[in-house]
Design an enzyme around this catalytic site. Structure first.
Site, short mmCIF file in Angstrom:
data_model
loop_
_atom_site.label_atom_id
_atom_site.label_comp_id
_atom_site.label_asym_id
_atom_site.label_seq_id
_atom_site.Cartn_x
_atom_site.Cartn_y
_atom_site.Cartn_z
N PRO A 2 -4.90 -3.11 6.27
CA PRO A 2 -5.04 -2.53 7.68
C PRO A 2 -6.63 -3.03 8.47
O PRO A 2 -7.26 -1.83 8.53
CB PRO A 2 -4.54 -1.55 7.81
CG PRO A 2 -3.87 -1.03 6.52
CD PRO A 2 -4.85 -1.98 5.43
N GLU A 3 -6.88 -4.17 8.89
CA GLU A 3 -7.76 -4.30 9.66
C GLU A 3 -7.18 -4.93 11.16
O GLU A 3 -5.92 -4.75 11.22
CB GLU A 3 -8.83 -5.35 9.09
CG GLU A 3 -9.40 -5.04 7.77
CD GLU A 3 -10.42 -6.07 7.37
OE1 GLU A 3 -11.01 -6.75 8.23
OE2 GLU A 3 -10.46 -6.20 6.03
N ARG A 112 -1.79 5.35 -0.41
CA ARG A 112 -3.05 6.12 -0.86
C ARG A 112 -3.50 7.49 -0.06
O ARG A 112 -4.43 7.98 -0.37
CB ARG A 112 -4.14 4.93 -0.78
CG ARG A 112 -4.30 4.31 -2.23
CD ARG A 112 -5.40 3.13 -2.17
NE ARG A 112 -4.53 2.11 -2.76
CZ ARG A 112 -5.06 0.78 -2.55
NH1 ARG A 112 -6.23 0.66 -2.02
NH2 ARG A 112 -4.46 -0.12 -3.01
N ARG A 151 -30.55 -4.30 16.76
CA ARG A 151 -29.83 -3.96 15.45
C ARG A 151 -30.65 -4.46 14.28
O ARG A 151 -30.96 -5.46 14.07
CB ARG A 151 -28.40 -4.45 15.37
CG ARG A 151 -27.59 -4.34 14.40
CD ARG A 151 -27.09 -2.85 14.40
NE ARG A 151 -26.42 -2.61 12.91
CZ ARG A 151 -25.50 -1.53 12.72
NH1 ARG A 151 -25.29 -1.00 13.59
NH2 ARG A 151 -25.07 -1.43 11.54
N ARG A 250 -19.26 -1.88 -0.95
CA ARG A 250 -17.96 -3.06 -1.09
C ARG A 250 -18.44 -4.25 -1.45
O ARG A 250 -19.41 -4.69 -1.13
CB ARG A 250 -17.28 -2.79 0.27
CG ARG A 250 -16.77 -1.39 0.37
CD ARG A 250 -15.68 -1.36 1.22
NE ARG A 250 -14.77 -0.32 1.26
CZ ARG A 250 -15.27 1.10 1.86
NH1 ARG A 250 -16.18 1.18 2.51
NH2 ARG A 250 -14.40 2.06 1.38
#
Length: 261
Positions: A2-3, A112, A151, A250
């Site tokens: 789910p993005e 989950r 950034r 990740r």
DNA sequence: AGGACGCCCTGTTCGC
DNA sequence: TGCGAACAGGGCGTCC
């Protein structure tokens, strides 16, 4: 899963199936997913009311409950929605199960149990309170460039930072950078205006194409890296072996030949 | 501020 | 083939 594109697919699914049906009973199978309400509280808010419309921001889905407020859903790593005309056909131990007066039902299933079920009086306040940045599909080119200015750090971490830009996760960050030909570890500060413009355009194209495909990996355009996230897989553009590296704990998949930096 | 880490869960995949 | 380890697309808190 789910993005942003997945949640957009859930939104369209909910819109097409579960609106305008008065809710009879509410079952909460995973109380720990509730943060600012309780199963009883949620039951009181929802009983006799109907979901009237929806709104998505990043990976969050908001469903307006008549004039009472909004049901907030976040799908964690494994969440999804399932509707059935007979609620008995749905898993009775779903993390959240809405049973409508017309016998139909809507299940929020998160095996989950890493998702989130909340209640909010105003989505904008909720978005602000949770420190979410602008939705990745709502930001314009100039704001995107401004966001990049000042950034520090790598470009993939930036794209995935929900407080900077809401909606992009591990998979689509990899896909966007692959399509833009940028290495995941590339410093944001080193991206010039032209590259930022390309990145913004690519980000929009990738997310829109994924939404068109219903966020189904098997329905993605042929040049997508997304279905090739296994050791030894080949780059769909040049045929080189796809490489991996760690970003923010990740796994980042990328093509060493097609992505520079 | 940003990155690395551990943790929260459970189902699937990997490697010996 | 079998079994434990490692990993999976989320986010949060802590420490540096």
């Amino acid at each position: 899963m789910p993005e942003l594109p997945d949640v957009e697919a859930f939104k369209r699914y909910l819109d097409a199936t579960a609106l305008h049906q008065p809710i009879d009973t509410v079952r909460v199978g995973a109380p720990r997913l509730l943060h600012d309400t309780t199963p009883q509280g949620l039951g009181r808010k929802l009983h006799g009311q109907a979901l009237e419309s929806t709104r998505r921001h990043g990976k969050y889905l908001f469903a307006r409950v008549d004039d009472a407020g909004w049901l907030v859903l976040h799908f964690g790593m494994s969440g999804r929605l399932q509707y059935a005309k007979a609620s008995g056909q749905l898993p009775q131990d779903a993390e959240l199960l809405l049973q409508f007066e017309n016998q139909a039902g809507l299940a929020y299933i998160a095996p989950r149990k890493l998702g989130r079920i909340d209640w909010s009086d105003a989505p904008d306040d909720y978005i602000a309170a949770h420190g979410l940045g602008p939705d990745a599909l709502a930001i314009d080119r100039a704001s995107f460039r401004d966001l990049a200015r000042g950034r520090r750090g790598g470009v993939k971490s930036w794209l995935m930072d929900q407080s900077s830009l809401a909606g992009i996760g591990n998979l689509y960050a990899d896909e966007i950078l692959f399509q833009a030909g940028i290495h995941p570890g590339q410093a944001v500060a080193k991206l010039d205006d032209d590259t930022l413009q390309t990145l913004h355009k690519t980000l929009r194209r990738v997310l829109c194409q994924a939404i068109e495909a219903g966020a189904d990996p098997d329905a993605m355009p042929r040049n997508f890296l997304l279905p090739h996230r296994r050791a030894g897989d080949r780059c769909p553009r040049c045929g080189d072996t796809v490489a991996t590296t760690k970003v923010g704990g990740r796994t980042a998949y990328y093509c060493p030949r097609c992505q520079s930096g």
